[in-house]
Every structure is written in structure tokens, then in C-alpha cells.
Design a protein around this motif. Structure first.
Motif, PDB file in Angstrom:
ATOM      1  N   TYR A  77       0.651  -1.233   0.075  1.00 48.16           N
ATOM      2  CA  TYR A  77      -0.051  -0.112  -0.018  1.00 48.16           C
ATOM      3  C   TYR A  77       0.940   1.298   0.180  1.00 48.16           C
ATOM      4  N   ALA A  78       0.388   2.217  -0.827  1.00 48.25           N
ATOM      5  CA  ALA A  78       1.222   3.634  -0.785  1.00 48.25           C
ATOM      6  C   ALA A  78       0.388   4.502  -0.163  1.00 48.25           C
ATOM      7  N   THR A 102      -4.943   6.283   0.261  1.00 47.65           N
ATOM      8  CA  THR A 102      -4.438   5.191  -0.564  1.00 47.65           C
ATOM      9  C   THR A 102      -3.990   5.618  -1.908  1.00 47.65           C
ATOM     10  N   TRP A 106       0.780   2.299  -7.263  1.00 48.71           N
ATOM     11  CA  TRP A 106       1.657   3.325  -6.986  1.00 48.71           C
ATOM     12  C   TRP A 106       2.954   3.017  -7.890  1.00 48.71           C
ATOM     13  N   PRO A 108       6.218   4.060  -7.820  1.00 42.28           N
ATOM     14  CA  PRO A 108       7.357   5.077  -7.117  1.00 42.28           C
ATOM     15  C   PRO A 108       8.506   5.839  -7.877  1.00 42.28           C
ATOM     16  N   TYR A 128       5.435   3.924   1.218  1.00 41.34           N
ATOM     17  CA  TYR A 128       5.141   2.648   0.368  1.00 41.34           C
ATOM     18  C   TYR A 128       5.447   1.464   1.291  1.00 41.34           C
TER      19      TYR A 128
END
Length: 266
Positions: A77-78, A102, A106, A108, A128
Motif C-alpha cells: 500500500y502507498a 491510498t 503506485w 514510486p 510505501y
């Protein structure tokens, strides 16, 4: 089974299918849920993050398919760390996200996330997955909520309750804990003395019947950050919380718990 995701900053979840019904919790942007009952204008849902159930206005739901849900569940989860994030949609519009939202799918390195077929950029602070320095992050983020108003069922800086506060802060370090204090207290390892606690541990408080009615985050020795009227800092000891403004004890200590570092991670 149908599924949905929050494409809005906040979606209230109500006890009954009515705008007049009590709000029991909120869905933040990017959090998804199962839809297992529908009636005119309302959907009965179960939130993926904590299993909480309630009713959501169907107009607020962004439908997603099971393939998307499977993709979301497989990724770390981000979670947004800024109290407010403005995410550009186009030259005229922004998404306004609160801390703890959330960011689905994602990426990064690109600082991008996707909701259904739409892709957005996020340049703000994002956590993250499981954090390497969780206690530092817990305190840093908890202090950002200082003076946020108390709101029963709330999970945002614009209104938050005691267990919503601890749940959202722990979400930022990649740890999934239940929504209610009475369930959170079942996790972790019990501590006998305040002196044994570390920043980021949780303290739970009960009423005269022994029911867990409050929870807060240990900051420094004999200091606690908690949502009571507002997110505030008070003194804490073996007896409970001593409110520095009222000059009296307001919550009776039940138990202190160490969850961080006890393998109770998502």
C-alpha cells in the motif's frame, strides 16, 4: 460480488441507509471495498482495509472489477503523508486528498498512481509498504494532527476519533490494525509499566464496566498523543491520562501494548 473504490477525498459510511443515520467510519481516497447488498440509492459494503461494514451513498462509489481488486491486493500500500495533497487532474481541477489516503497501483519511480483507467501524479510525501523506521514515522505523522477536531467515525485531519487516529497513523507505517479500540487492544504484547514503553506504542483505557473506550499513542515517557475533543498531548502514567488543561485525570489506564516489532504487520 461487486467492488468499489473511493474516488473522493472522504466517503461517510453510515450505520443505516440514510443520510440521517450515524456515521460509523469513513472511506478515504483509494480505499476499496466489497458491495454485497444494494437498495435504492445505497450500497451495503465491507471495507477491505479493516473489514468494517456499513452503508454508502451509491452516487459516491467508483465501480471497479475483480481484476483491479486482485492487482491492488498484491501490491504494497502507498499512503499519503501530507495533511493535504493536491493532485492535478487537469489545468482546472485537483483531487484533494487527506493524510492516510491510498494511492492505488503506485509507481514510486514515476510518482504516479492509477484509479481505473486514469493516471495521476503525486509529488508529496508517500509511505510505501512497511517502513524501516516505524516509530519515527508514527510520531512525526501523529504530531501533524495536533489540534485536529474530534469526530465520531472520523479518519481525517478535518475530524477524527481516537481509534481512527491510531489506525490511520499505523497505516502509514504499513501496519494494518482494526478500526475500533476494543479490537486494537487484542493485538501486540502487553507492557507492565509506562517506563517500558517506546514512542509509537499504544495505551488503552476503560470505563467502570471494563470496556475499552479510548486509545492513544505514547510519545515520550509520560506523554501521550490522543484524540479527545481534539488531537492533543497530555500526561500519562499508571493511573491514566492527566489532562493538562483540566488538571485532572480523564481516562483510566487499562493496558499498554507494543505492536510495532511484534510481527503483527499487514
Amino acid at each position: 460480488m461487486d467492488y468499489g473504490i473511493s474516488g473522493l477525498s472522504l466517503i461517510p459510511v453510515r450505520k443505516e441507509p440514510s443520510e440521517k443515520s450515524e456515521m460509523v467510519t469513513q472511506v478515504l481516497f483509494g480505499e476499496h471495498f466489497e458491495i454485497f447488498e444494494e437498495m435504492v440509492g445505497w450500497c451495503h459494503v465491507r471495507l477491505a482495509w479493516d473489514g468494517y461494514e456499513g452503508w454508502i451513498d451509491s452516487k459516491m462509489i467508483t465501480p471497479v472489477n475483480v481484476r483491479t481488486i486482485n492487482k491492488l491486493e498484491k501490491r504494497p500500500y502507498a499512503v499519503t503523508g501530507d495533511i493535504i495533497s493536491l493532485i492535478p487532474v487537469n489545468d482546472e481541477q485537483n483531487l484533494v486528498l487527506v493524510a492516510g489516503s491510498t494511492l492505488p497501483v503506485w509507481r514510486p519511480y514515476l510518482k504516479e498512481f492509477s484509479v481505473d483507467k486514469d493516471t495521476y501524479k503525486s509529488e508529496g510525501e508517500v509511505y510505501y509498504g512497511v517502513q524501516k523506521n516505524p516509530r519515527e514515522v508514527v510520531i512525526k505523522q501523529a504530531l501533524k494532527y495536533f489540534n485536529a477536531p474530534y469526530l465520531w467515525g472520523g479518519r481525517s485531519p478535518f475530524g477524527i476519533d481516537c481509534s481512527g487516529f491510531t489506525q490511520i497513523i499505523y497505516k502509514m507505517i504499513g501496519m494494518r490494525i482494526p478500526r475500533d479500540a476494543g479490537e486494537q487492544v487484542k493485538m501486540g504484547v502487553a507492557l507492565s509499566f509506562v517506563d517500558e514503553t517506546e514512542p509509537g506504542d499504544l495505551a488503552f483505557f476503560d470505563d467502570e464496566e471494563g470496556n475499552i473506550v479510548h486509545v492513544g499513542i505514547i510519545w515520550q515517557r509520560n506523554k501521550i498523543i490522543h484524540a479527545s475533543g481534539k488531537v492533543r498531548i497530555d500526561n500519562v502514567d499508571q493511573f491514566g491520562i492527566f489532562n493538562v488543561d483540566l488538571k485532572r485525570y480523564t481516562h483510566k489506564m487499562r493496558v499498554m501494548k507494543k505492536i510495532i516489532g511484534t510481527n503483527e504487520t499487514d
